[in-house]
Design an enzyme around this catalytic site. Sequence first.
Site, PDB file in Angstrom:
ATOM      1  N   PHE A  77     -11.508  -1.341   8.415  1.00 21.01           N
ATOM      2  CA  PHE A  77     -11.411  -2.332   7.567  1.00 21.01           C
ATOM      3  C   PHE A  77     -10.213  -2.860   8.075  1.00 21.01           C
ATOM      4  O   PHE A  77      -9.572  -1.935   7.728  1.00 21.01           O
ATOM      5  CB  PHE A  77     -12.110  -2.473   6.199  1.00 21.01           C
ATOM      6  CG  PHE A  77     -13.997  -3.019   6.440  1.00 21.01           C
ATOM      7  CD1 PHE A  77     -15.466  -1.721   7.453  1.00 21.01           C
ATOM      8  CD2 PHE A  77     -15.037  -4.180   6.243  1.00 21.01           C
ATOM      9  CE1 PHE A  77     -16.301  -1.588   7.180  1.00 21.01           C
ATOM     10  CE2 PHE A  77     -16.027  -3.536   6.578  1.00 21.01           C
ATOM     11  CZ  PHE A  77     -16.821  -2.857   6.777  1.00 21.01           C
TER      12      PHE A  77
ATOM     13  N   ASP B 214      -1.892   1.135  -0.838  1.00 22.71           N
ATOM     14  CA  ASP B 214      -1.186   2.142  -0.084  1.00 22.71           C
ATOM     15  C   ASP B 214       0.245   2.602  -0.967  1.00 22.71           C
ATOM     16  O   ASP B 214       0.942   3.077  -0.833  1.00 22.71           O
ATOM     17  CB  ASP B 214      -0.816   0.876   0.654  1.00 22.71           C
ATOM     18  CG  ASP B 214      -1.429   0.214   1.397  1.00 22.71           C
ATOM     19  OD1 ASP B 214      -2.067   1.077   2.275  1.00 22.71           O
ATOM     20  OD2 ASP B 214      -1.480  -0.606   1.284  1.00 22.71           O
TER      21      ASP B 214
ATOM     22  N   ASN C  60      -7.041  -2.872  -6.988  1.00 18.83           N
ATOM     23  CA  ASN C  60      -7.382  -3.761  -6.119  1.00 18.83           C
ATOM     24  C   ASN C  60      -8.795  -4.578  -6.036  1.00 18.83           C
ATOM     25  O   ASN C  60      -9.572  -3.928  -7.150  1.00 18.83           O
ATOM     26  CB  ASN C  60      -7.087  -4.274  -5.044  1.00 18.83           C
ATOM     27  CG  ASN C  60      -8.574  -2.901  -3.911  1.00 18.83           C
ATOM     28  OD1 ASN C  60      -9.291  -2.929  -4.423  1.00 18.83           O
ATOM     29  ND2 ASN C  60      -7.547  -1.564  -3.206  1.00 18.83           N
TER      30      ASN C  60
ATOM     31  N   LYS D 144      -3.912  -2.400  14.198  1.00 25.24           N
ATOM     32  CA  LYS D 144      -4.666  -1.410  13.080  1.00 25.24           C
ATOM     33  C   LYS D 144      -5.868  -0.668  13.762  1.00 25.24           C
ATOM     34  O   LYS D 144      -5.721   0.573  13.881  1.00 25.24           O
ATOM     35  CB  LYS D 144      -5.335  -1.828  11.716  1.00 25.24           C
ATOM     36  CG  LYS D 144      -4.539  -2.407  10.451  1.00 25.24           C
ATOM     37  CD  LYS D 144      -4.823  -3.060   9.859  1.00 25.24           C
ATOM     38  CE  LYS D 144      -4.069  -3.339   8.324  1.00 25.24           C
ATOM     39  NZ  LYS D 144      -4.323  -4.648   7.994  1.00 25.24           N
TER      40      LYS D 144
ATOM     41  N   LYS E 201       1.145   6.449 -23.149  1.00 28.00           N
ATOM     42  CA  LYS E 201       0.942   5.628 -22.781  1.00 28.00           C
ATOM     43  C   LYS E 201       3.220   4.754 -23.324  1.00 28.00           C
ATOM     44  O   LYS E 201       3.731   4.811 -24.203  1.00 28.00           O
ATOM     45  CB  LYS E 201       0.304   4.169 -23.866  1.00 28.00           C
ATOM     46  CG  LYS E 201      -0.338   3.318 -23.482  1.00 28.00           C
ATOM     47  CD  LYS E 201      -0.706   2.614 -25.048  1.00 28.00           C
ATOM     48  CE  LYS E 201      -0.792   1.180 -24.409  1.00 28.00           C
ATOM     49  NZ  LYS E 201      -1.149   0.151 -25.531  1.00 28.00           N
TER      50      LYS E 201
ATOM     51  N   LYS F   4      -4.608   2.638  14.559  1.00 25.28           N
ATOM     52  CA  LYS F   4      -4.813   4.199  14.202  1.00 25.28           C
ATOM     53  C   LYS F   4      -6.635   4.954  14.889  1.00 25.28           C
ATOM     54  O   LYS F   4      -6.666   5.785  14.624  1.00 25.28           O
ATOM     55  CB  LYS F   4      -5.572   3.667  12.683  1.00 25.28           C
ATOM     56  CG  LYS F   4      -4.938   3.224  11.658  1.00 25.28           C
ATOM     57  CD  LYS F   4      -5.542   2.344  10.565  1.00 25.28           C
ATOM     58  CE  LYS F   4      -4.651   1.688   9.011  1.00 25.28           C
ATOM     59  NZ  LYS F   4      -4.521   1.182   8.224  1.00 25.28           N
TER      60      LYS F   4
HETATM   61  N1  CTP Z   1      -6.712   2.933   4.578  1.00 24.12           N
HETATM   62  C1  CTP Z   1      -6.912   4.405   4.507  1.00 24.12           C
HETATM   63  N2  CTP Z   1      -5.445   4.570   3.983  1.00 24.12           N
HETATM   64  C2  CTP Z   1      -5.105   4.099   3.293  1.00 24.12           C
HETATM   65  C3  CTP Z   1      -4.688   2.407   3.280  1.00 24.12           C
HETATM   66  C4  CTP Z   1      -5.613   1.713   4.484  1.00 24.12           C
HETATM   67  O1  CTP Z   1      -7.751   4.828   4.822  1.00 24.12           O
HETATM   68  N3  CTP Z   1      -3.879   3.789   2.141  1.00 24.12           N
HETATM   69  C5  CTP Z   1      -7.476   2.230   5.550  1.00 24.12           C
HETATM   70  C6  CTP Z   1      -8.949   0.694   4.627  1.00 24.12           C
HETATM   71  O2  CTP Z   1      -9.503   2.083   4.423  1.00 24.12           O
HETATM   72  C7  CTP Z   1      -8.840   0.711   5.980  1.00 24.12           C
HETATM   73  C8  CTP Z   1      -7.901   0.455   6.996  1.00 24.12           C
HETATM   74  O3  CTP Z   1      -6.985   1.601   6.898  1.00 24.12           O
HETATM   75  O4  CTP Z   1     -10.107   0.433   6.450  1.00 24.12           O
HETATM   76  C9  CTP Z   1      -7.083  -1.027   6.964  1.00 24.12           C
HETATM   77  O5  CTP Z   1      -7.105  -0.735   5.740  1.00 24.12           O
HETATM   78  P1  CTP Z   1      -5.958  -2.556   5.418  1.00 24.12           P
HETATM   79  O6  CTP Z   1      -5.809  -2.368   3.689  1.00 24.12           O
HETATM   80  O7  CTP Z   1      -6.799  -3.685   5.944  1.00 24.12           O
HETATM   81  O8  CTP Z   1      -5.067  -1.960   5.385  1.00 24.12           O
HETATM   82  P2  CTP Z   1      -3.867  -1.745   5.564  1.00 24.12           P
HETATM   83  O9  CTP Z   1      -3.603  -0.565   6.826  1.00 24.12           O
HETATM   84  O10 CTP Z   1      -2.952  -0.242   4.762  1.00 24.12           O
HETATM   85  O11 CTP Z   1      -2.017  -1.435   6.309  1.00 24.12           O
HETATM   86  P3  CTP Z   1      -2.121  -3.029   5.530  1.00 24.12           P
HETATM   87  O12 CTP Z   1      -1.502  -3.345   4.032  1.00 24.12           O
HETATM   88  O13 CTP Z   1      -0.346  -3.106   6.241  1.00 24.12           O
HETATM   89  O14 CTP Z   1      -2.439  -4.645   6.227  1.00 24.12           O
END
Ligand code: CTP
Length: 409
Positions: free
Chosen positions: A324, A279, A210, A338, A289, A342
């Site tokens: 975040f 995720d 990302n 969240k 490759k 969490k």
């Molecule tokens: N986070 C994490 N591990 C993951 C995904 C997210 O520790 N595998 C943490 C991020 O560092 C952030 C928080 O969870 O502090 C929220 O991340 P975000 O990307 O906003 O949301 P997700 O929990 O991944 O949910 P969604 O993608 O459904 O919005």
Amino acid sequence: MSMLQGKKIVLGVTGCIAVYKAAELVRQLVKLGADVHIVMTESALQFMAPLTFQTLTGNPVITELFKLYEERTIGHITMAQRGDLLVVAPATANIIGKAANGIADDMLSTVLLATRRPVLFAPAMNEGMWDNPVTQRNVSSLKAIGRHFVDPGCGDLACGDHGMGRLADISDIVDEIEGMLSPTDFMGTTALVTAGPTQEFIDPVRFISNPSSGKMGYAIARALRHRGAEVVLVSGPTTLTAPRGVQVVQVLSAQEMAAAVDKHFPAADVIIKSAAVADYRPRVVAMHKVKKRDGTPTSLDLESTTDILADLGKKKGSRILVGFAAETQDMLANARVKLEQKNLDLIVANDVGGSESVFGSDMNKVTLLLPGGDCVDVPAMNKQDLAHRILDCVAGIRKKQGDIPDEPA
Ligand code: CTP
């Protein structure tokens, strides 16, 4: 607002070729909002005219000790007590020697002897002078009485030698000044910060990721360090320079990030997870490759990565856990889910879907959400200032929990 905003800094400039770099230092301090007052030694005047500094600061430059009229209004005692901080950059072996031995025979050395303010030296000299045991003894005795130093760096010296003695990078001097002017409310705290994206490889040359730049997490790590914390920064791949004084652990994938966080979590009092963790990852990573000649893949078989933050939430104990939320719709509602799911003490909600991308920008506009429904809108500001706003909020939570005594000045 920068920590330097409205701060008075007295900058002593001594005579060596690095004097021209002091002009850039002044420019940066002024840009950050400081009111800079310059004291030049006799030998500094051989390298640069005071007009340069006067133009950059908008303040008269002090050059001589015994001007009776000036002595009454801007004399050495006034100068010595005027600043929030006294900086000597570049600092020659001579001024370091005078300051270490109580010699006061010109304006700057007199100010240095009279001041009760914090003092920072940024030495610049030939390597032989820097290495000389006399200089090192002087530096040690100044450090022993609480004077700060940004040690010189290694590189080409004006004398043609290559070695130690070059004035430290201006950004490092500014960084040290910001630290000296920051509150010390995280002193004695160990903090764990995550930053940047993760990369989930499909084959040796392709990955899912990302656009996170890591700037927010790096700014938080830097601000924590300035405020006295011991900081471990677990960072995904970024192009950023490691903040001074911060232990950086480089990782690539979500799995590596989870392992590094696990390792440093037990010792941490405060954990701030600003990383944009993937995720999902490919269930199988191709060893070689993937070739075009094998045809276009019609699907990618993915599996979930560990939700690192959710795992921490289950075992956080009395630690402060900050997450975040990167959202493109229903920001507040999604962030609050969240926060609760969490088990966080604070979540920083980001709208990442607007026309101006937060990713890679130096600016951000967020909402801080706390358990129980409190929420604070933070207007757009640069990420370094925002880092301090987030830490102010964390400090408030700790104070409420009785983790720390009243904030030192
Ligand atoms: N986070 C994490 N591990 C993951 C995904 C997210 O520790 N595998 C943490 C991020 O560092 C952030 C928080 O969870 O502090 C929220 O991340 P975000 O990307 O906003 O949301 P997700 O929990 O991944 O949910 P969604 O993608 O459904 O919005």
